[in-house]
Motif scaffolding. Structure first.
Motif, short mmCIF file in Angstrom:
data_model
loop_
_atom_site.label_atom_id
_atom_site.label_comp_id
_atom_site.label_asym_id
_atom_site.label_seq_id
_atom_site.Cartn_x
_atom_site.Cartn_y
_atom_site.Cartn_z
N TRP A 96 -7.62 -2.84 5.14
CA TRP A 96 -6.75 -3.47 4.16
C TRP A 96 -5.94 -4.54 4.86
CZ3 TRP A 96 -6.68 -3.13 -0.94
CH2 TRP A 96 -7.27 -2.02 -1.55
N THR A 97 -5.86 -5.74 4.26
CA THR A 97 -5.05 -6.80 4.82
C THR A 97 -4.05 -7.31 3.78
OG1 THR A 97 -6.46 -8.68 4.18
CG2 THR A 97 -7.04 -7.50 6.21
N ALA A 134 -6.88 4.02 -2.92
CA ALA A 134 -5.62 3.39 -2.52
C ALA A 134 -4.85 2.94 -3.76
CB ALA A 134 -5.91 2.19 -1.62
N HIS A 186 -2.96 6.21 0.16
CA HIS A 186 -4.30 6.06 0.74
C HIS A 186 -4.84 7.48 0.89
CE1 HIS A 186 -7.41 5.17 3.79
NE2 HIS A 186 -7.40 3.95 3.32
N GLN A 240 -2.20 -5.27 8.64
CA GLN A 240 -3.52 -4.70 8.43
C GLN A 240 -3.47 -3.18 8.59
OE1 GLN A 240 -6.79 -6.86 10.38
NE2 GLN A 240 -5.29 -8.38 11.07
N HIS A 241 -4.16 -2.51 7.67
CA HIS A 241 -4.33 -1.05 7.74
C HIS A 241 -5.81 -0.80 8.03
CE1 HIS A 241 -4.94 3.07 6.17
NE2 HIS A 241 -3.67 3.27 6.47
N ILE A 262 -1.87 0.33 -4.93
CA ILE A 262 -1.22 -0.90 -4.50
C ILE A 262 -0.17 -1.29 -5.54
CG2 ILE A 262 -1.58 -3.30 -3.83
CD1 ILE A 262 -3.16 -1.39 -2.09
N LEU A 298 0.85 -1.20 0.00
CA LEU A 298 0.00 0.00 0.00
C LEU A 298 0.89 1.24 0.00
CD1 LEU A 298 -2.91 1.18 0.30
CD2 LEU A 298 -2.60 1.00 2.78
N THR A 302 -3.63 -9.48 -1.09
CA THR A 302 -4.18 -8.18 -0.70
C THR A 302 -5.70 -8.22 -0.73
OG1 THR A 302 -2.24 -6.96 -1.52
CG2 THR A 302 -4.31 -5.75 -1.37
N ARG A 303 -6.32 -7.68 0.32
CA ARG A 303 -7.78 -7.61 0.39
C ARG A 303 -8.21 -6.28 0.98
NH1 ARG A 303 -10.25 -11.96 4.02
NH2 ARG A 303 -8.55 -11.31 5.41
N LEU A 304 -9.39 -5.82 0.58
CA LEU A 304 -10.08 -4.71 1.23
C LEU A 304 -11.39 -5.23 1.79
CD1 LEU A 304 -10.60 -1.72 2.00
CD2 LEU A 304 -11.57 -1.42 -0.30
#
Length: 226
Positions: free
Chosen positions: A223-224, A118, A44, A180-181, A120, A41, A159-161
Motif C-alpha cells: 500500500w502506498t 483493508a 488490514h 508505504q505499508h 481506507i 489505512l 492511495t494505491r495497492l
C-alpha cells in the motif's frame, strides 16, 4: 526516515465458527491506542474462511473497503445489487459512502478461502455507495498496480495497492511514495536484508526505493500513500 517491522506472529486475532481473522491494527475488542492506523489505512485484516463460512450481511459507512483474495474464492453480495464471486488474484473495491450492507462467504464450491481486507478513510464523506471488481492482473515482472492509479478506482486520493508475485531469488524496488505499508502475504523475503516471513509487515516513511527480494515464492502487497 522511519522503518518499523510488525511481526505477523504479534497480530491479535478473532475467531468464530469457520473463520480466523488476524488484525494488523487495533480492531474491535483488540484495542491498541498506539496502533490505530497508518495514514488513511485503518484496518488490514487477514481472513481465513472454511468452505461456506464467512460474514453474514452487515453495514458499513464512510470507508473504502478493498479486498484481495489470496486463495479460493469469495462470494460478495451487497445492497447495491452486486453479487460476484471473487477468485484468487482479483481485487474488489466497495465504497461504503453514506451507507451500505454486504456479506462475504467462502464459495461453497471452492473450498477454504483466504483474503486480505483493508479499510481506507475516504477523501470525502457522504458519497454514493458503489462496487467494482477487477480482472486478474497480467503476469508481469515487478509490482502491478491493482487499486488506485491505473488500477481500480478508489475514493482516497493518493492511495494505491500494488501486488507482486515473486519467484525465489526475484526482487522488486519499492515505489517512491512517502508512506508505504509492505506486507508479505505468503512465502519469505527480505527488505534490504531485513527478513520478512509470511504475515510480516513493514511500515516505511520517507524511505523510497527500497528493495524486496524473495527467498521463496512470495506474494507481496504494497500500500502506498502520497
Amino acid at each position: 526516515m522511519t522503518r518499523a517491522l510488525y511481526a505477523g506472529s504479534d497480530r491479535s486475532s478473532s475467531t468464530a465458527e469457520g473463520r480466523v481473522t488476524r488484525h494488523s491494527f487495533s480492531f474491535g475488542p483488540h484495542y491498541d491506542p498506539a496502533n490505530l492506523g497508518f495514514g488513511p489505512l485503518v484496518c488490514h485484516n487477514d481472513d481465513e474462511l472454511a468452505q461456506g463460512a464467512g460474514y453474514a450481511e452487515h453495514p458499513h459507512s464512510e470507508l473504502e473497503i478493498v479486498t484481495w483474495v489470496l486463495e479460493g474464492a469469495l462470494v460478495h453480495t451487497d445492497s447495491t445489487g452486486a453479487r460476484h464471486v471473487v477468485e484468487a488474484g482479483r481485487a474488489q473495491v466497495l465504497s461504503a459512502g453514506s451507507g451500505i450492507r454486504h456479506s462475504e462467504v467462502a464459495d461453497p464450491g471452492s473450498g477454504r478461502c483466504r483474503f486480505i481486507q483493508a479499510w481506507i478513510t475516504p477523501s470525502a464523506p457522504g458519497t454514493q455507495p458503489s462496487y467494482v471488481l477487477g480482472e486478474a492482473p497480467p503476469a508481469a515482472a515487478g509490482l502491478v498496480e491493482v487499486v488506485g492509479g491505473y488500477g481500480l478506482p478508489i475514493d482516497a486520493a493518493g492511495t494505491r495497492l500494488l501486488v507482486a508475485r515473486l519467484a525465489p531469488g526475484e526482487s522488486v524496488a519499492l515505489p517512491e511514495d512517502p508512506r508505504q505499508h509492505v506486507f508479505a502475504a505468503t512465502g519469505a523475503a527480505s527488505l534490504d536484508g531485513v527478513p520478512l516471513a509470511a504475515g510480516d509487515a513493514v511500515r516505511l516513511t520517507d524511505e523510497p526505493g527500497r528493495v524486496v527480494r524473495a527467498s521463496e515464492a512470495t506474494e507481496l502487497l504494497v500500500w502506498t500513500f502520497a
